[in-house]
Design a protein around this motif. Sequence first.
Motif, PDB file in Angstrom:
ATOM      1  N   ARG A  35       6.033 -26.962 -26.528  1.00 19.81           N
ATOM      2  CA  ARG A  35       4.596 -27.231 -26.573  1.00 19.81           C
ATOM      3  C   ARG A  35       4.299 -28.538 -27.297  1.00 19.81           C
ATOM      4  O   ARG A  35       3.143 -28.857 -27.555  1.00 19.81           O
ATOM      5  CB  ARG A  35       3.867 -26.083 -27.277  1.00 19.81           C
ATOM      6  CG  ARG A  35       3.965 -24.737 -26.581  1.00 19.81           C
ATOM      7  CD  ARG A  35       3.245 -24.721 -25.260  1.00 19.81           C
ATOM      8  NE  ARG A  35       3.110 -23.361 -24.740  1.00 19.81           N
ATOM      9  CZ  ARG A  35       2.756 -23.074 -23.497  1.00 19.81           C
ATOM     10  NH1 ARG A  35       2.510 -24.063 -22.645  1.00 19.81           N
ATOM     11  NH2 ARG A  35       2.656 -21.822 -23.097  1.00 19.81           N
ATOM     12  N   GLY A  36       5.334 -29.267 -27.642  1.00 23.45           N
ATOM     13  CA  GLY A  36       5.145 -30.537 -28.321  1.00 23.45           C
ATOM     14  C   GLY A  36       5.231 -31.693 -27.348  1.00 23.45           C
ATOM     15  O   GLY A  36       4.666 -31.656 -26.263  1.00 23.45           O
ATOM     16  N   VAL A  37       5.956 -32.727 -27.725  1.00 27.11           N
ATOM     17  CA  VAL A  37       6.123 -33.905 -26.878  1.00 27.11           C
ATOM     18  C   VAL A  37       7.344 -33.694 -26.000  1.00 27.11           C
ATOM     19  O   VAL A  37       8.451 -33.510 -26.501  1.00 27.11           O
ATOM     20  CB  VAL A  37       6.281 -35.177 -27.725  1.00 27.11           C
ATOM     21  CG1 VAL A  37       6.389 -36.395 -26.832  1.00 27.11           C
ATOM     22  CG2 VAL A  37       5.096 -35.326 -28.673  1.00 27.11           C
ATOM     23  N   THR A  38       7.149 -33.722 -24.696  1.00 27.98           N
ATOM     24  CA  THR A  38       8.220 -33.377 -23.765  1.00 27.98           C
ATOM     25  C   THR A  38       9.042 -34.613 -23.395  1.00 27.98           C
ATOM     26  O   THR A  38       9.115 -35.031 -22.238  1.00 27.98           O
ATOM     27  CB  THR A  38       7.629 -32.713 -22.509  1.00 27.98           C
ATOM     28  OG1 THR A  38       6.613 -33.564 -21.955  1.00 27.98           O
ATOM     29  CG2 THR A  38       7.004 -31.376 -22.848  1.00 27.98           C
ATOM     30  N   VAL A  39       9.668 -35.184 -24.421  1.00 33.30           N
ATOM     31  CA  VAL A  39      10.509 -36.368 -24.289  1.00 33.30           C
ATOM     32  C   VAL A  39      11.781 -36.118 -25.104  1.00 33.30           C
ATOM     33  O   VAL A  39      11.792 -35.316 -26.040  1.00 33.30           O
ATOM     34  CB  VAL A  39       9.770 -37.636 -24.772  1.00 33.30           C
ATOM     35  CG1 VAL A  39      10.658 -38.867 -24.681  1.00 33.30           C
ATOM     36  CG2 VAL A  39       8.504 -37.852 -23.946  1.00 33.30           C
ATOM     37  N   THR A  40      12.859 -36.815 -24.762  1.00 30.58           N
ATOM     38  CA  THR A  40      14.188 -36.535 -25.311  1.00 30.58           C
ATOM     39  C   THR A  40      14.238 -36.529 -26.835  1.00 30.58           C
ATOM     40  O   THR A  40      14.663 -35.551 -27.453  1.00 30.58           O
ATOM     41  CB  THR A  40      15.196 -37.563 -24.767  1.00 30.58           C
ATOM     42  OG1 THR A  40      15.328 -37.379 -23.358  1.00 30.58           O
ATOM     43  CG2 THR A  40      16.557 -37.392 -25.425  1.00 30.58           C
ATOM     44  N   HIS A  54      14.758 -32.966 -29.034  1.00 27.88           N
ATOM     45  CA  HIS A  54      15.946 -32.704 -29.847  1.00 27.88           C
ATOM     46  C   HIS A  54      15.591 -32.608 -31.337  1.00 27.88           C
ATOM     47  O   HIS A  54      16.137 -31.764 -32.061  1.00 27.88           O
ATOM     48  CB  HIS A  54      16.989 -33.801 -29.629  1.00 27.88           C
ATOM     49  CG  HIS A  54      17.712 -33.695 -28.326  1.00 27.88           C
ATOM     50  ND1 HIS A  54      17.253 -34.282 -27.168  1.00 27.88           N
ATOM     51  CD2 HIS A  54      18.858 -33.049 -27.981  1.00 27.88           C
ATOM     52  CE1 HIS A  54      18.087 -34.014 -26.177  1.00 27.88           C
ATOM     53  NE2 HIS A  54      19.073 -33.268 -26.637  1.00 27.88           N
ATOM     54  N   SER A  55      14.689 -33.470 -31.792  1.00 25.52           N
ATOM     55  CA  SER A  55      14.291 -33.441 -33.203  1.00 25.52           C
ATOM     56  C   SER A  55      13.579 -32.141 -33.544  1.00 25.52           C
ATOM     57  O   SER A  55      13.742 -31.594 -34.639  1.00 25.52           O
ATOM     58  CB  SER A  55      13.386 -34.640 -33.511  1.00 25.52           C
ATOM     59  OG  SER A  55      14.070 -35.861 -33.295  1.00 25.52           O
ATOM     60  N   THR A  56      12.786 -31.637 -32.608  1.00 24.99           N
ATOM     61  CA  THR A  56      12.105 -30.361 -32.815  1.00 24.99           C
ATOM     62  C   THR A  56      13.100 -29.215 -32.869  1.00 24.99           C
ATOM     63  O   THR A  56      13.013 -28.325 -33.724  1.00 24.99           O
ATOM     64  CB  THR A  56      11.075 -30.132 -31.696  1.00 24.99           C
ATOM     65  OG1 THR A  56      10.046 -31.127 -31.792  1.00 24.99           O
ATOM     66  CG2 THR A  56      10.445 -28.751 -31.792  1.00 24.99           C
ATOM     67  N   LEU A  57      14.064 -29.220 -31.969  1.00 27.87           N
ATOM     68  CA  LEU A  57      15.070 -28.162 -31.929  1.00 27.87           C
ATOM     69  C   LEU A  57      15.835 -28.045 -33.238  1.00 27.87           C
ATOM     70  O   LEU A  57      16.056 -26.943 -33.747  1.00 27.87           O
ATOM     71  CB  LEU A  57      16.065 -28.436 -30.794  1.00 27.87           C
ATOM     72  CG  LEU A  57      15.718 -27.942 -29.399  1.00 27.87           C
ATOM     73  CD1 LEU A  57      16.679 -28.537 -28.377  1.00 27.87           C
ATOM     74  CD2 LEU A  57      15.763 -26.421 -29.341  1.00 27.87           C
ATOM     75  N   ILE A  58      16.245 -29.158 -33.800  1.00 28.99           N
ATOM     76  CA  ILE A  58      17.143 -29.128 -34.955  1.00 28.99           C
ATOM     77  C   ILE A  58      16.397 -29.010 -36.279  1.00 28.99           C
ATOM     78  O   ILE A  58      16.999 -28.708 -37.308  1.00 28.99           O
ATOM     79  CB  ILE A  58      18.049 -30.385 -34.961  1.00 28.99           C
ATOM     80  CG1 ILE A  58      19.313 -30.155 -35.803  1.00 28.99           C
ATOM     81  CG2 ILE A  58      17.273 -31.604 -35.422  1.00 28.99           C
ATOM     82  CD1 ILE A  58      20.248 -29.113 -35.241  1.00 28.99           C
ATOM     83  N   SER A  59      15.072 -29.230 -36.269  1.00 22.36           N
ATOM     84  CA  SER A  59      14.307 -29.160 -37.520  1.00 22.36           C
ATOM     85  C   SER A  59      13.408 -27.939 -37.612  1.00 22.36           C
ATOM     86  O   SER A  59      12.992 -27.563 -38.710  1.00 22.36           O
ATOM     87  CB  SER A  59      13.442 -30.419 -37.683  1.00 22.36           C
ATOM     88  OG  SER A  59      12.386 -30.434 -36.735  1.00 22.36           O
ATOM     89  N   GLY A  60      13.064 -27.346 -36.463  1.00 20.71           N
ATOM     90  CA  GLY A  60      12.133 -26.225 -36.492  1.00 20.71           C
ATOM     91  C   GLY A  60      10.703 -26.647 -36.753  1.00 20.71           C
ATOM     92  O   GLY A  60       9.870 -25.845 -37.173  1.00 20.71           O
ATOM     93  N   THR A  61      10.399 -27.927 -36.499  1.00 16.11           N
ATOM     94  CA  THR A  61       9.039 -28.452 -36.655  1.00 16.11           C
ATOM     95  C   THR A  61       8.728 -29.338 -35.462  1.00 16.11           C
ATOM     96  O   THR A  61       9.617 -29.994 -34.917  1.00 16.11           O
ATOM     97  CB  THR A  61       8.896 -29.287 -37.936  1.00 16.11           C
ATOM     98  OG1 THR A  61       9.816 -30.400 -37.883  1.00 16.11           O
ATOM     99  CG2 THR A  61       9.191 -28.460 -39.175  1.00 16.11           C
ATOM    100  N   TRP A  62       7.464 -29.372 -35.064  1.00 10.85           N
ATOM    101  CA  TRP A  62       7.085 -30.263 -33.968  1.00 10.85           C
ATOM    102  C   TRP A  62       7.236 -31.706 -34.424  1.00 10.85           C
ATOM    103  O   TRP A  62       6.689 -32.100 -35.447  1.00 10.85           O
ATOM    104  CB  TRP A  62       5.647 -30.003 -33.537  1.00 10.85           C
ATOM    105  CG  TRP A  62       5.399 -28.632 -32.998  1.00 10.85           C
ATOM    106  CD1 TRP A  62       4.592 -27.675 -33.521  1.00 10.85           C
ATOM    107  CD2 TRP A  62       5.964 -28.066 -31.806  1.00 10.85           C
ATOM    108  NE1 TRP A  62       4.616 -26.548 -32.739  1.00 10.85           N
ATOM    109  CE2 TRP A  62       5.451 -26.753 -31.677  1.00 10.85           C
ATOM    110  CE3 TRP A  62       6.859 -28.528 -30.843  1.00 10.85           C
ATOM    111  CZ2 TRP A  62       5.800 -25.909 -30.621  1.00 10.85           C
ATOM    112  CZ3 TRP A  62       7.208 -27.685 -29.792  1.00 10.85           C
ATOM    113  CH2 TRP A  62       6.676 -26.401 -29.685  1.00 10.85           C
ATOM    114  N   GLN A  63       7.953 -32.487 -33.645  1.00  8.11           N
ATOM    115  CA  GLN A  63       8.231 -33.871 -34.001  1.00  8.11           C
ATOM    116  C   GLN A  63       7.696 -34.818 -32.931  1.00  8.11           C
ATOM    117  O   GLN A  63       7.783 -34.534 -31.737  1.00  8.11           O
ATOM    118  CB  GLN A  63       9.734 -34.081 -34.166  1.00  8.11           C
ATOM    119  CG  GLN A  63      10.310 -33.412 -35.402  1.00  8.11           C
ATOM    120  CD  GLN A  63       9.860 -34.093 -36.676  1.00  8.11           C
ATOM    121  OE1 GLN A  63       9.969 -35.307 -36.835  1.00  8.11           O
ATOM    122  NE2 GLN A  63       9.344 -33.307 -37.604  1.00  8.11           N
TER     123      GLN A  63
END
Length: 693
Positions: free
Chosen positions: A107-112, A116-125
């Motif tokens: 539900r965040g920014v649908t770009v690479t 990946h930053s969202t996946l590994i941090s648990g926060t929307w990046q």
Amino acid sequence: MERWEKKMDTIAPRPRRTAFLLLVIPLTLLLIFGCTVQVHDRPTNPIPPEVPSRKDGSGYKSEHVFIVVMDGVRYSETFGDPTHRFIPHLYHDLRPQGTLFTHYHNRGVTVTRQGHSTLISGTWQTVPNGGPRLTRPTLFEYYRDEKRAPSTKGWSVFAKGPYAFEPYSSHPAYGSRYAGRHVHGGRQGDGLTENTPEGDVTVLNRVIEVMKTDQPDIVFINFGHTDHVGHVAKNIGEYHAAIRNCDEQMWKLWNAIQSDHHYRNTTTVFFTNDHGRHTHDFHSHGDHCEGCEHIMLLVLGPDIKKGTVIEREALQIDVATTAGELMGLQTPLATGRTLAECLTYYLELNRKEARTEAAHRALYLEQLADRNLIKAAADYVLATTKPEGVAANLIGEVLLRGMIHGQSETKEPRHLQFVQRWIDVHKHAKAIEQKAILGKVILELPSAVRKPYMDMAVQIGDRMLASPPDFADENDALIGGIFLGRLSEVTKRPRYEEPGLRMIKASLRQPDPKRPTDIEKAYELFLLGQAAALFRDDITVMKAYILTAAKALNRMKEDGALWDDPLVSVLDLCGIEASTRRGAMREFTQRREHDALPACVEAMTQQEMRALFPDRPRAPLRNLQNQLVQLIWERGKQGFPFSLDMLRYGVNEAGAYGNGSPAAQGGFLLSFKRLDWRYGGNTWPGPDSGKRP
């Protein structure tokens, strides 16, 4: 009497025996019936009597976590396809062994980079491709900090180049000292690449190699060929073939894990995507359509339910939190939830608690940063500074303009009244340098407030035209010229503009008798940014500004960062922000056609370029000019909002930024801005403009 007492002696023990029986009998009955009730009310799905336990007592079997990304693939081509023809291994071989989430979304920014930053941090990046580091700690940082693990225990292996991911965050409580190991594509000779199917094979081989040599506990993997083909494929069949190839590599990875005694039966794997693709055009992605947001999540491991399908929505931010739960690891700044519905039992180990010094500091910094920092900083000025104690000089200008800018956000009259009292104190200043500062401050007031003072500003301008001052200091000349240019802009009277421009150019021709300090350079940039905003079509002014800005940005450690000195940071940011706000940087921040350079860069000489990039003494002039434009783009545009946002960690409990000096407070008030959660014109995250991370 003795007879009676003797009789009492013989019967006295009886009440004690009776009391004893009265106590024992109810307890016995309670024990019998209590046990019966407990047996009768036993839950239907109890926690097993022997809960598998790791050596550290976390309670789960999982000791290792792999997060595996098939880059840029829609759910409609994976588990959303009724035939599952592109993912035969994921669907037929792996799905029965784990839990499938059918409503999993980015539900965040649908770009690479952001995915990946969202996946590994648990926060929307929102960190853009090739841009600054992610703003919240990664799983690697949490793990190395809490478990005191070496860097080899966290690995990220990426087919994509360095633009796709940075292995540690910019958060001041964590950062590089807690980074894991990272390898990415785009380097010659190692075979890691997103451009060919073999690149994904190389990723798999590198991961298996790392598993044998370092035995990492957290592994983050990017199979990037699917996204690359999605962008460049001539037909959709090429894209589908890339998905099949990635499915094969994921299947082989799972088998490699199960055949390794160190990882077998102790590893949880999240098979997922960073983003999808447009619903009606597979060639691109980046918005909030169903195709971009709806992606796959299949989880397998010793603590994961088998053959389970979950329809409840899960989000990309939930993966890191769930990984922390399985590892017995705290993720204090993560905002996702634990996906407890896929666990065989839920022990609630990841409570997002602060259990280390770094975690305590991180939560403390976030608590301070979550305040209204503009109000806190402006209130600090009121509490520590009197208007009559503020000089009519460059430092005073920074403070007063900061208070004016701050009041536009706080809406508190007392912040503006501070400036008005200062004007009343200095309205009889005699030195022309002081009058120019006074005039500049007046012109920055809101239009309704400055109206009573405009006659004073015009009188100062007319005096400068009637008797042009001979400024000995180049900054004073800059201040005078900027004042006249701004006066022309506000009053719509062109007669002030040309003299102001001449005054600025005269200051630029003055030789610098000494080597300036970093703070002196920052004050110069503070002024040149204002000059560029007023005279953005003048090549001489723009050239001086861009060279000064580039030198400052070159001294910045990396994109989205700050400088070592807090005062230098806010002054440099103020100068760049002033020019950006007025469109002076438009040529640098918009896409250029046919490699055309901005006119002011075309005018720069080889000597000027080599002074800016001394590490490239033999590079052609054109290459150096392009490097300059790239520097301005990366740090003065793409990373700039992240630098502004980083200022929030510099305000203490009292509201002081840096050392709390007038210039530091004013510079903070003038430059600080929280990250704007927008991307590509679309409100982030999702279609609801009210949502924020």
